[in-house]
Scaffold this motif. Sequence first.
Motif, short mmCIF file in Angstrom:
data_model
loop_
_atom_site.label_atom_id
_atom_site.label_comp_id
_atom_site.label_asym_id
_atom_site.label_seq_id
_atom_site.Cartn_x
_atom_site.Cartn_y
_atom_site.Cartn_z
N ILE A 130 0.84 -1.19 0.00
CA ILE A 130 0.00 0.00 0.00
C ILE A 130 0.87 1.24 0.00
N LEU A 192 0.71 7.49 5.38
CA LEU A 192 -0.03 6.53 4.58
C LEU A 192 -0.49 7.14 3.27
N VAL A 196 0.50 6.11 -0.49
CA VAL A 196 -0.49 5.72 -1.49
C VAL A 196 -0.33 6.57 -2.75
N PHE A 302 -3.16 -6.16 -1.82
CA PHE A 302 -3.81 -6.48 -0.56
C PHE A 302 -3.48 -7.85 0.00
N VAL A 354 -6.26 -11.02 -9.15
CA VAL A 354 -7.39 -10.07 -9.12
C VAL A 354 -8.36 -10.43 -8.01
N ILE A 355 -8.68 -11.73 -7.93
CA ILE A 355 -9.62 -12.18 -6.89
C ILE A 355 -9.06 -11.91 -5.50
N GLU A 357 -6.96 -9.63 -4.72
CA GLU A 357 -7.08 -8.19 -4.53
C GLU A 357 -8.47 -7.83 -4.03
N LEU A 358 -9.45 -8.42 -4.68
CA LEU A 358 -10.84 -8.11 -4.36
C LEU A 358 -11.15 -8.47 -2.91
N GLY A 361 -9.01 -6.41 -0.49
CA GLY A 361 -9.47 -5.03 -0.43
C GLY A 361 -10.74 -4.90 0.40
N LEU A 362 -11.64 -5.87 0.23
CA LEU A 362 -12.88 -5.83 1.01
C LEU A 362 -12.57 -5.99 2.50
N PHE A 364 -9.86 -5.19 3.96
CA PHE A 364 -9.24 -3.92 4.36
C PHE A 364 -10.31 -2.89 4.73
N LEU A 365 -11.29 -2.75 3.85
CA LEU A 365 -12.35 -1.77 4.11
C LEU A 365 -13.14 -2.14 5.35
N ILE A 368 -11.21 -1.24 8.46
CA ILE A 368 -11.27 0.20 8.72
C ILE A 368 -12.63 0.59 9.27
N PHE B 136 -19.96 5.57 3.65
CA PHE B 136 -18.71 5.21 4.32
C PHE B 136 -18.28 6.33 5.25
N ILE B 150 -7.90 8.08 1.82
CA ILE B 150 -7.35 6.72 1.90
C ILE B 150 -8.46 5.71 1.67
N MET B 154 -8.86 3.20 -1.58
CA MET B 154 -8.96 1.75 -1.41
C MET B 154 -10.27 1.23 -1.99
N VAL B 158 -10.71 -1.57 -4.90
CA VAL B 158 -11.55 -2.77 -4.87
C VAL B 158 -12.48 -2.79 -6.08
N ALA B 161 -10.51 -3.62 -9.09
CA ALA B 161 -10.19 -5.06 -9.18
C ALA B 161 -11.39 -5.83 -9.71
#
Lengths: 374, 328
Positions: A130, A192, A196, A302, A354-355, A357-358, A361-362, A364-365, A368, B136, B150, B154, B158, B161
């Motif tokens: 990241i 961060l 990025v 990710f 890719v998968i 990543e998907l 990434g999810l 990750f979100l 957060i 969000f 950020i 992200m 996603v 992707a």
Amino acid sequence: MAEAVQERIIIEQACEVHRADTSPAPLACQSCRANPKRCARSGCSGPIVTKRQRVRYVAIVSALTVMALALAFAVLTYDNGMPFGSEGYWRIVSMRADSLIVMVVVAACQAFATVSFQTVTANRIITPSIMGFESLYIAIQTAVVFVFGAAGVTMVAGTGQFVLQVLLMVGFAGALYGWLLSGRFGNMHIMLLVGVVIGGGLGALSTFMQRLLDPNEFDVLTARLFGNLSNADTDNLPLVIPTVIVVSTILWFRARRLNVLALGRDVCSNLGMNHRRETMIILLLVSILMAMTTSLVGPMTFLGFLIATLAYSLTDTYDHRLIYPVAFLLGFVVLSGAYFILRNFFYAGGAVTVIIELIGGLVFLVVIMRKGRL
Amino acid sequence: MTVTDVKTRSGIRGRSAAPKRALAIGIILTIGLVTASLFVGVYDISAEGGAEMFFITRVPRTIALVLAGAAMSIAGLVMQLMTQNRFVEPSTTGTTEWAGLGLLTTMILFPGSPILVRMIGAIIFAFVGTIVFFMFLRRVTLKSSLIVPIVGIMLGAVVGAFSTFLALQTDMLQNLGIWFAGSFTTVVRGRYELLWIVIVLLIIVFLIADRFTVAGLGKDVATNVGLNYGAIIFTGISIVAAVTGVVTVVIGALPFLGLIVPNVVSLFRGDNLRTNLPWVALVGIWVVTVSDIIGRTIIMPFEVPVSLILGVLGAIVFVFLLVRQRRG
């Protein structure tokens, strides 16, 4: 080895106190090791506190190992079109073995690099990917071609160039991230965000330089530069594998220092460790690992985050020697699992990264969101 | 809301001629750049059939530059006003990626559909994506305004992707790459006219810009001063989504544009929205036009997509802003 002697003395003293039943048992208290029942008090400290935790850890590692082996076996043998034992059969197996080796290397790189990096930065959200380490490597790779340009694609191949690129990467990463993490930014979020953005900018810069090289060969070059999991760039494997083994071993032996680093700058300095120096060393090691994984399969933003986050929640300990293996096994299981399922049931071998990543990434979100803050 | 002769307290009173003069100079500069853009290119327009070529490619391309530059910058400004956050713009909230996903989905569901249908698909997705982003924001307690971009980036990653996966499965990866490489290369007569839509949107923004600022102060304040908060946020999101959708379909992603331009303008001119609006539009035009001219000339007779130049420039400016904010 004055340090070791000092440690010994401290532990001895602690054991004295501990035997007098006034404080938690230190990690190396001989009498407690010999007599675990005495240690059943909840005050016992160490990476693994209770018996239950130990059982759980062993179970997790065993389960992951079994899964990893099963997946490796499945990837090697599943749906092999040739009859068993024929020459073609073994050829197919050896081809798949290459992919497996790549996955092992990538999992090791991502696991060791991400966990170490998150400890050094004292933050479990950011990862080397990241922060733009991979983009940096790609930018350097492109710049090397760009500067020595005439030969174009041939310049990217070859051992000498590869070593040169990795060295450049280490130098740049040291300078850039040393500056970023130097505390002048103090604020995690700025760091961060800068990471990025630098990552994005470097990505654009690489593409830009590739365009300048020769628009006609642009596609050829990108295809040549970065593989994906089912089409990894295995030319440098003889060089990558030993490097990864060496760097991971170094990190393994520095794990105790990382445990101390995790306590933060002030505690670290109080315990007589040079925080800045340690941080820089770890950063350089991380940048080597990131260069290796990127040279094999290209950027994977990710994956590191995913496996590190899962590893923390599974192990629930501060000890890096316990976290590393779990993160590594998880990385391999995630990669080979995704590869196996996508390849055999969705016929989309190219979509593995890719998968991941998907999903990563999810996750990750979600992390957060659940934290509600960084 | 259109009281022009009321001066703010920023000391403009008594120097009202200066801003006008500056603006005039700005407009002249813009015209100069646009003219330059008209006469840069591979094809020799003084040759046989040059005039025709001029009107088939050069004029449309230049108009597209002007419209896209102004529109994306203003879209960024609107988002920044609504969220009260300097680092927000369509490419740091995922809106651009959503628009791309919408475009791709429309292509898959209705192959061979006209460009207008694709655009509607992109706009709908961009709208949904922006709403998702706003939700969000509600969820995350903002310890720091820096978390917003950020999370947005992200989120965009996603969505991107997912688009890549879809494209892989439907053999559209190359198309995807071409769409997303924001470039004015493909702009010729008959392929860009829909960009004129953004003019209408820009006029709306010019008329109601102040309300976005008030909405940015939060629901309570906005309601207190007699603003229909929900309606204005909805309008803002619609405008941003429409602009992003249109520009994404016709040209592609223009990263960081909505972030660089409003920030640079406020660096030089402070934060008086009313006088800044035309400047944001102008500087947006400059940045895109200059980037495009660079892209066209640097490897003649080939072209470098504008998005790459913007990506590099934008990253530099972004980092500069961050470091500066840190010192400030």
